[in-house]
Design an enzyme around this catalytic site. Structure first.
Site, PDB file in Angstrom:
ATOM      1  N   LYS A   1      -5.627   1.870   3.135  1.00  0.00           N
ATOM      2  CA  LYS A   1      -5.225   3.225   3.559  1.00  0.00           C
ATOM      3  C   LYS A   1      -5.675   4.254   2.520  1.00  0.00           C
ATOM      4  CE  LYS A   1      -3.197   2.133   7.402  1.00  0.00           C
ATOM      5  NZ  LYS A   1      -3.868   2.446   8.668  1.00  0.00           N
TER       6      LYS A   1
ATOM      7  N   SER B   1      -0.270   6.076   5.819  1.00  0.00           N
ATOM      8  CA  SER B   1       1.069   5.502   5.679  1.00  0.00           C
ATOM      9  C   SER B   1       1.723   5.977   4.394  1.00  0.00           C
ATOM     10  CB  SER B   1       0.926   3.982   5.650  1.00  0.00           C
ATOM     11  OG  SER B   1       2.105   3.391   5.140  1.00  0.00           O
TER      12      SER B   1
ATOM     13  N   TYR C   1      -3.428  -4.142   2.076  1.00  0.00           N
ATOM     14  CA  TYR C   1      -3.217  -3.248   3.223  1.00  0.00           C
ATOM     15  C   TYR C   1      -3.102  -1.799   2.749  1.00  0.00           C
ATOM     16  CZ  TYR C   1      -0.329  -0.386   6.237  1.00  0.00           C
ATOM     17  OH  TYR C   1       0.176   0.678   6.934  1.00  0.00           O
TER      18      TYR C   1
END
Ligand code: UDP
Length: 336
Positions: free
Chosen positions: A152, A124, A148
């Site tokens: 990643k 992302s 979050y």
């Protein structure tokens, strides 16, 4: 190629499933339906005109995934199965470490044990944190502001360590910008549980009358109209980007990291106005304080994607809004 799609019943997975079929591949969905609906399978069958191969279970179930890779003679994996709600990750970090990090580790173990070492990973633009400038190239420094985003970043590092340990690993890290829109059939689309966190599904729910007003988070950013600027990319273009990434991995045999965006930034108000035009509905807005962790602007440099994959986004903001509206107005309650 025979390809395993973990989280293949989700928003991006389901669109990629169709793009792979169109390109002549054989996708197999693995999903536990914790954040997706089994109803998507019937829709995928209807659109593709083919029976859908799907295995229900969890990506962290090592012996099961291992057996599944062998049973289906899987040649490559596209890993979508992860949680992605920023606010939830702040409130429940362990849920994110477990599902995203443990899930990824178990999947990699299953792939390693079965000599299936070709992977496309959903990363992302969040790994760029608050970028010093735009457009963002892939060599910008990485950082994180929530659990979050941290997952990643950690997975990107795990994957590069793995490639160093064994060059047989072929990994494409795809850094998504802001995926929006829906399949032009109007049969599949984004179906967020509860109150949408992201802009486009929220705007769509206001337009359809499910919510009274959009809160615009901040109108004092250093952007042309003061609202946040993002790189919205049609999910159909994003799906095509996965097919291109897979084909590049197979043809060139080298791992890479690439941005998937349009290179074009639009503000919150640009999106609202485009959606009003596409839906012929009014979207009332009210200005609210900035959302914690938001950045002023974020959009991709698309040069590497074009040079490496021969891929670029084709669909504009009007197409994103038109397709999103067709899905939302035809399915006001999503798949339920
Ligand atoms: N946004 C907003 N109201 C909402 C949801 C989002 O104003 O209800 C804004 C947000 O502040 C950002 C842009 O819309 O400027 C895109 O937000 P989204 O959550 O979709 O993506 P991300 O922030 O992860 O890029």
């Amino acid at each position: 190629m025979k390809i395993l799609l973990t989280g293949g019943a989700g928003y991006i997975g389901s669109h990629t499933y169709l793009a792979l079929i169109e390109a002549g591949h054989i996708p197999v969905i693995l999903d536990d339906f914790s954040n997706s609906s089994p109803k998507v399978l019937e829709r995928l069958g209807r659109i593709s005109g083919q029976p859908v191969l799907c295995e229900q279970g969890n990506v962290a179930d090592l012996p099961w995934v291992q057996a599944l890779i062998q049973r289906h003679a899987i040649e490559a994996v596209i890993h979508f199965a992860a949680f992605k709600a920023v606010g939830e990750s702040v409130a429940q970090p362990l849920k994110y470490f477990d599902n995203n990090l443990v899930g990824m580790t178990r999947l990699l173990q299953a792939m390693d044990a079965t000599d299936c070492r070709t992977l496309v990973f959903s990363s992302s633009a969040t790994v760029y944190g608050d970028p010093a400038s735009v457009p963002i190239t892939e060599d910008f420094p990485r950082s994180h502001t929530n659990p979050y985003g941290h997952t990643k970043l950690v997975i990107e590092d795990m994957l590069s360590a793995l490639q160093k340990s064994n060059p047989a690993w072929k990994v494409a890290v795809l850094r998504y910008f802001n995926p929006v829109g829906a399949h032009p059939s109007g049969l599949i689309g984004e179906d967020p549980l509860g109150i949408p966190n992201n802009l486009m599904p929220f705007v769509a729910q206001v337009a359809v009358g499910k919510r009274p007003v959009l809160n615009v988070f901040g109108n004092d950013y250093a952007t042309p109209d003061g609202t946040g600027v993002r790189d919205y990319i049609h999910v159909q273009d994003l799906a095509a980007g996965h097919v291109a990434a897979l084909q590049t991995l197979a043809a060139k045999g080298e791992s890479f990291t690439v941005n998937l965006g349009t290179g074009q930034g639009y503000s919150v108000l640009d999106v609202v106005h485009a959606f009003e035009k596409a839906s012929a509905r009014k979207v009332p807005v009210q200005f609210a304080p900035r959302r914690e962790g938001d950045v002023a602007q974020c959009y991709a440099s698309t040069a590497r994607a074009l040079a490496l994959l021969g891929w670029q986004a084709k669909l504009d903001l009007d197409a994103m809004c038109t397709d999103s509206w067709r899905w939302q107005s035809g399915n006001p309650d999503g798949y339920s």
